[in-house]
Motif scaffolding. Structure first.
Motif, PDB file in Angstrom:
ATOM      1  N   VAL A 110       0.815  -1.210   0.000  1.00  0.00           N
ATOM      2  CA  VAL A 110       0.000   0.000   0.000  1.00  0.00           C
ATOM      3  C   VAL A 110       0.854   1.270   0.000  1.00  0.00           C
ATOM      4  O   VAL A 110       0.548   2.242  -0.699  1.00  0.00           O
ATOM      5  N   LEU A 111       1.969   1.278   0.746  1.00  0.00           N
ATOM      6  CA  LEU A 111       2.811   2.475   0.788  1.00  0.00           C
ATOM      7  C   LEU A 111       3.517   2.697  -0.541  1.00  0.00           C
ATOM      8  O   LEU A 111       3.718   3.843  -0.966  1.00  0.00           O
ATOM      9  N   GLU A 112       3.881   1.597  -1.203  1.00  0.00           N
ATOM     10  CA  GLU A 112       4.503   1.706  -2.525  1.00  0.00           C
ATOM     11  C   GLU A 112       3.509   2.290  -3.527  1.00  0.00           C
ATOM     12  O   GLU A 112       3.878   3.101  -4.391  1.00  0.00           O
ATOM     13  N   VAL A 113       2.254   1.914  -3.408  1.00  0.00           N
ATOM     14  CA  VAL A 113       1.221   2.478  -4.274  1.00  0.00           C
ATOM     15  C   VAL A 113       1.093   3.978  -4.037  1.00  0.00           C
ATOM     16  O   VAL A 113       1.037   4.778  -4.987  1.00  0.00           O
ATOM     17  N   LEU A 114       1.036   4.385  -2.771  1.00  0.00           N
ATOM     18  CA  LEU A 114       0.926   5.809  -2.451  1.00  0.00           C
ATOM     19  C   LEU A 114       2.124   6.591  -2.964  1.00  0.00           C
ATOM     20  O   LEU A 114       1.997   7.724  -3.439  1.00  0.00           O
ATOM     21  N   ASP A 115       3.313   5.982  -2.878  1.00  0.00           N
ATOM     22  CA  ASP A 115       4.536   6.653  -3.303  1.00  0.00           C
ATOM     23  C   ASP A 115       4.659   6.737  -4.824  1.00  0.00           C
ATOM     24  O   ASP A 115       4.931   7.808  -5.379  1.00  0.00           O
ATOM     25  N   LYS A 116       4.469   5.598  -5.484  1.00  0.00           N
ATOM     26  CA  LYS A 116       4.859   5.500  -6.890  1.00  0.00           C
ATOM     27  C   LYS A 116       3.702   5.340  -7.872  1.00  0.00           C
ATOM     28  O   LYS A 116       3.875   5.577  -9.069  1.00  0.00           O
ATOM     29  N   ALA A 117       2.573   4.910  -7.404  1.00  0.00           N
ATOM     30  CA  ALA A 117       1.443   4.690  -8.325  1.00  0.00           C
ATOM     31  C   ALA A 117       0.139   5.174  -7.712  1.00  0.00           C
ATOM     32  O   ALA A 117      -0.834   4.422  -7.597  1.00  0.00           O
ATOM     33  N   PRO A 118       0.061   6.452  -7.298  1.00  0.00           N
ATOM     34  CA  PRO A 118      -1.149   6.943  -6.621  1.00  0.00           C
ATOM     35  C   PRO A 118      -2.394   6.883  -7.495  1.00  0.00           C
ATOM     36  O   PRO A 118      -3.510   6.902  -6.979  1.00  0.00           O
ATOM     37  N   GLU A 119      -2.187   6.789  -8.846  1.00  0.00           N
ATOM     38  CA  GLU A 119      -3.357   6.679  -9.719  1.00  0.00           C
ATOM     39  C   GLU A 119      -4.151   5.407  -9.452  1.00  0.00           C
ATOM     40  O   GLU A 119      -5.334   5.299  -9.792  1.00  0.00           O
ATOM     41  N   ARG A 120      -3.534   4.411  -8.796  1.00  0.00           N
ATOM     42  CA  ARG A 120      -4.223   3.156  -8.491  1.00  0.00           C
ATOM     43  C   ARG A 120      -5.267   3.311  -7.378  1.00  0.00           C
ATOM     44  O   ARG A 120      -6.016   2.382  -7.101  1.00  0.00           O
ATOM     45  N   LEU A 121      -5.298   4.483  -6.756  1.00  0.00           N
ATOM     46  CA  LEU A 121      -6.319   4.708  -5.724  1.00  0.00           C
ATOM     47  C   LEU A 121      -7.731   4.617  -6.299  1.00  0.00           C
ATOM     48  O   LEU A 121      -8.705   4.477  -5.558  1.00  0.00           O
ATOM     49  N   THR A 122      -7.836   4.697  -7.615  1.00  0.00           N
ATOM     50  CA  THR A 122      -9.153   4.498  -8.240  1.00  0.00           C
ATOM     51  C   THR A 122      -9.691   3.095  -7.980  1.00  0.00           C
ATOM     52  O   THR A 122     -10.891   2.842  -8.126  1.00  0.00           O
ATOM     53  N   GLU A 123      -8.810   2.174  -7.561  1.00  0.00           N
ATOM     54  CA  GLU A 123      -9.232   0.800  -7.283  1.00  0.00           C
ATOM     55  C   GLU A 123      -9.938   0.672  -5.938  1.00  0.00           C
ATOM     56  O   GLU A 123     -10.551  -0.355  -5.648  1.00  0.00           O
ATOM     57  N   VAL A 124      -9.832   1.709  -5.100  1.00  0.00           N
ATOM     58  CA  VAL A 124     -10.462   1.668  -3.774  1.00  0.00           C
ATOM     59  C   VAL A 124     -11.925   2.062  -3.924  1.00  0.00           C
ATOM     60  O   VAL A 124     -12.254   3.172  -4.363  1.00  0.00           O
ATOM     61  N   PRO A 129     -12.840  11.299  -6.829  1.00  0.00           N
ATOM     62  CA  PRO A 129     -11.641  11.972  -7.336  1.00  0.00           C
ATOM     63  C   PRO A 129     -11.125  13.088  -6.434  1.00  0.00           C
ATOM     64  O   PRO A 129      -9.916  13.255  -6.282  1.00  0.00           O
ATOM     65  N   ILE A 130     -12.031  13.859  -5.836  1.00  0.00           N
ATOM     66  CA  ILE A 130     -11.587  14.962  -4.975  1.00  0.00           C
ATOM     67  C   ILE A 130     -10.887  14.419  -3.742  1.00  0.00           C
ATOM     68  O   ILE A 130      -9.803  14.888  -3.366  1.00  0.00           O
ATOM     69  N   ARG A 131     -11.479  13.398  -3.136  1.00  0.00           N
ATOM     70  CA  ARG A 131     -10.853  12.839  -1.943  1.00  0.00           C
ATOM     71  C   ARG A 131      -9.552  12.130  -2.282  1.00  0.00           C
ATOM     72  O   ARG A 131      -8.599  12.153  -1.499  1.00  0.00           O
ATOM     73  N   ARG A 132      -9.486  11.486  -3.460  1.00  0.00           N
ATOM     74  CA  ARG A 132      -8.233  10.839  -3.873  1.00  0.00           C
ATOM     75  C   ARG A 132      -7.100  11.861  -3.947  1.00  0.00           C
ATOM     76  O   ARG A 132      -6.003  11.615  -3.451  1.00  0.00           O
ATOM     77  N   GLU A 133      -7.394  13.012  -4.569  1.00  0.00           N
ATOM     78  CA  GLU A 133      -6.353  14.035  -4.710  1.00  0.00           C
ATOM     79  C   GLU A 133      -5.907  14.562  -3.348  1.00  0.00           C
ATOM     80  O   GLU A 133      -4.725  14.825  -3.130  1.00  0.00           O
ATOM     81  N   LYS A 134      -6.867  14.715  -2.429  1.00  0.00           N
ATOM     82  CA  LYS A 134      -6.512  15.188  -1.085  1.00  0.00           C
ATOM     83  C   LYS A 134      -5.622  14.181  -0.365  1.00  0.00           C
ATOM     84  O   LYS A 134      -4.670  14.554   0.336  1.00  0.00           O
TER      85      LYS A 134
END
Length: 726
Positions: A110-124, A129-134
């Motif tokens: 999960v931390l690697e996703v936040l660091d390097k692939a934050p676009e994958r937060l769409t999978e949650v 989109p607004i909360r993802r960016e925050k």
């Protein structure tokens, strides 16, 4: 014996967000044994893995502890630890529920996703989109904060200041500090020169480095402005700086002063004595020049609309009010409707309110384009109630810009007014007066009402005093007391203080509105204050202590200073274990009364504004304060703009009145005890005033009529403009 231990943080028991000092409970690797670790741990987070170097010692009260000399951290590796780590408040906007969803979605990476692939937060699921960016922005800030803390911790700077520094400089924070650590002292609210100097010394800056000399000069100038001066003579500035820096090289200091003057960071004006200069902050220099120019322009310009037949107008106002104005009041009112620019002063009970209402009644018939203002919200509300006309704060009249840091109305967009009446004018500093007059057309009639016997403004200058002393504006001082002394001992006491008489033993009746309670021991004074505020005054006057009673102290520090009094009063007046947040050495709870301590144009709240903590969002790391006419939100990193306000200094209470005030007075306050201070404190109370403390201290205060001189050239500039010298 020094050793190294590794483990996982189970609980953060204590964190001083200013210094970073922490107390945490650890689970040691390979053992079920728990360990308490104490020291600077750089924003410890539950679930985090740490490697600590130090030694075990036995604390006389808390037993065996590991005292940390060096700390290395890394995130947890298993999913259970990651849930705790991400849900601990580490990331703004992420609580335990969302943390669990993140870990459930991405597992141990999960931390690697936040660091390097934050676009994958769409999978949650359910994450818009607004909360993802925050969340992405908050995670990056958290990573940056951790990295910056590792750099700042060796200088004794903790998480709160690190967060403010990161907010100001972004990813380049460390590089900016390494280049010039002294910028912290004038760009980061809450970082003083001594802290910046400590950082600079650790980074290898020489004691005589140009940056240090320049920063020292600027700091000493700022301190002079905070003390009320418009400027400071260069010889005094250099002497103060030399003492601060323990640097006796006058030539280098003079060269540094010349450099910051050429760069426009200060303004230097020649004194009459050759070789000496008066040193201004650019803002106060501009304000002093422009206030003088504006006053002379108003005085020399005709009315936009004048009051016809002033004598008949006064007679009409008397009939409307249903009373006969005294000769004193008539003279003041006559000046206010015939003079372009006038000052009216007077103490409590001298008829200022009646006279002000008469003036407003007359002007309102002549033109609708009038405005009534005061420096604070409470003073504006009182002015409106007294006159029956709408009144606002100066800041609200000028209208803060949406960008913050300025006003809609100014020299390029002036107010459309024919008359402006300003109440509590004694507390307006040179900068605020410049902002007000800069927005005023020269054809507008200006009426300044105040009490020249009160304390001077908290900010720089002594505008009302200088304007009176200049003799350029017609001035009337109301001296006759119209309310009978048996109606108000507050008024009697205030005038006695002004005359150098000590108001002790005025009455033994419990029904009067002014009391002096003699007590020598600070502990007993505090005990009496607590009983008065929480029990006696509310019961007698049916007042709410949370909104209606204020404790006014001469000082912040000491047993009877506002810091300790706020702590004691908060436990009595807001005792419930409400939601709270600890930052900047204070704990704020929901329901606490707080005061804004600096102007914030973005939030549209200003120095001295009082409010109640309305809500605290630990997950979103925001606190909301309800002020009289608005609500304002604060990020936790900005909470040093607030201070608990069950008690206030007398200076901060200028311009405000309260149904009841309680004033501790003690010989420990000796450095602050002045006649004007006690007079100002007593006149803040409307229905009840209690002075509690030492008779000797009260006598010392009343008999001490010395004033701390303030450097100002406003009178000189007024005379120059009058003579046509710009």
């Amino acid at each position: 014996m020094t050793e190294t231990i590794t483990g996982q943080i189970q609980k953060v028991n204590f964190l001083n967000d200013e210094s970073g000092f922490s107390i945490v409970s650890l689970k040691i690797d390979g053992s079920q044994q728990g360990v308490t670790a104490v020291g600077q741990l750089n924003f410890p987070t539950v679930g985090e893995l740490v490697e600590l170097t130090g030694e075990f010692k036995r604390h006389p009260r808390f037993g065996r502890q590991f005292e940390v000399d060096f700390c290395q951290t890394r995130p947890p590796e298993n999913e259970s630890g990651l849930r705790k780590y991400l849900g601990s408040g580490l990331i703004k906007g992420v609580g335990p529920i969302l943390a669990a969803r993140l870990v459930d979605t991405f597992g141990s990476v999960v931390l690697e996703v936040l660091d390097k692939a934050p676009e994958r937060l769409t999978e949650v699921a359910g994450l818009g989109p607004i909360r993802r960016e925050k969340i992405i922005e908050a995670w990056r800030s958290t990573v940056g904060l951790k990295q910056l803390l590792a750099f700042l911790s060796s200088f004794g700077l903790g998480p709160s200041l690190a967060a403010k520094i990161l907010k100001r400089y972004g990813a380049g924070a460390e590089a900016a500090i390494r280049e010039d650590p002294y910028r912290l002292s004038h760009e980061i609210f809450g970082v003083g020169f001594l802290t910046a100097d400590k950082v600079a010394k650790s980074l290898g800056f020489a004691p005589d480095s140009p940056q240090r000399l320049e920063a020292g000069l600027l700091y000493c100038l700022d301190e002079a402005v905070k003390s009320g001066h418009d400027y400071i003579p260069s010889n005094i500035l250099i002497a103060n700086t030399a003492k601060l820096l323990t640097c006796n090289n006058q030539i280098e200091l003079q060269a540094a002063l010349a450099k910051i003057s050429l760069a426009g960071r200060v303004m230097a004006e020649p004194q009459s004595e050759p070789g000496h200069l008066d040193i201004y902050h650019p803002q106060t220099h501009r304000a002093e020049v422009w206030v003088a120019r504006a006053i002379c322009s108003i005085l020399s310009s005709p009315f936009a609309v004048g009051v016809p037949r002033p004598e008949k107008a006064l007679a009409w106002a008397e009939q409307k009010l249903g009373l006969a104005l005294s000769d004193d009041q008539k003279e003041a009112a006559q000046l206010a409707i015939t003079s372009k620019c006038v000052i009216i002063t007077g103490g409590p009970g001298t008829g200022k309110t009646t006279m002000t209402k008469a003036i407003c009644d007359i002007w309102r018939v002549v033109t609708p384009k009038i405005a009534l203002v005061a420096p604070t919200g409470r003073a504006a509300k009182r002015l409106s109630q007294a006159t029956g006309f709408p009144a606002s704060t100066i800041h609200r009249l000028l209208e803060c810009t949406s960008r913050g840091g300025g006003f809609v109305h100014g020299p390029d967009n002036r107010l459309d007014l024919h008359m402006l009446l300003v109440d509590e004018a004694s507390m307006i500093d040179i900068v605020l007066m410049n902002q007000l007059l800069g927005a005023l057309p020269s054809h507008t009639a200006l009426i300044l009402v105040g009490d020249q016997d009160q304390l001077p403004p908290v900010g720089p200058g002594k505008v009302l005093s200088d304007l009176i002393e200049s003799g350029l504006m017609p001035t009337k001082k109301l001296t006759k007391i119209y309310r009978q002394t048996d109606e108000s001992l507050i008024i009697t006491a205030a005038h006695m203080i002004n005359e150098g008489k000590v108001p002790i033993g005025l009455s033994t009746s419990p029904d009067v509105d002014y009391h002096f309670v003699a007590e020598q021991e600070p502990e007993k004074i505090i005990d009496k204050i607590l009983r008065l505020v929480s029990e006696r005054i509310p019961r007698k006057l049916n007042l709410n202590p949370i909104n209606d009673i204020m404790v006014l102290s001469p000082t912040r520090k000491g047993e009877l200073g506002t810091v300790n009094l706020n702590n004691c009063l908060g436990k009595i007046l807001n005792p419930q274990p409400n939601l709270s947040v600890a930052r900047f050495g204070m704990v704020l709870k929901k329901g606490d009364r707080v005061m804004q301590i600096r102007n914030n144009y973005t939030r549209n709240v200003f120095n001295g504004d009082l409010g109640l903590v309305d809500s605290i969002d630990l997950e979103g790391q925001e606190l909301q304060v309800a002020f009289d006419d608005k609500k304002a939100s604060y990020d936790f990193t900005d909470l040093d703009e607030l201070t608990p306000a069950w008690a206030s200094t007398v200076h901060k209470a200028q311009g405000s009145e309260f149904p009841a005030v309680v004033i501790p007075i003690h010989t420990s306050h000796s450095i602050m005890l002045r006649r004007k201070l006690i007079y100002t404190a007593v006149t803040r109370g409307r229905q009840m005033v209690f002075l509690v403390g030492s008779p000797e201290a009260l006598r010392d205060a009343v008999h001490n009529n010395k004033e701390n001189a303030r450097f100002s050239h406003l009178i000189d500039r007024l005379m120059d403009f009058k003579k046509g010298r710009n």
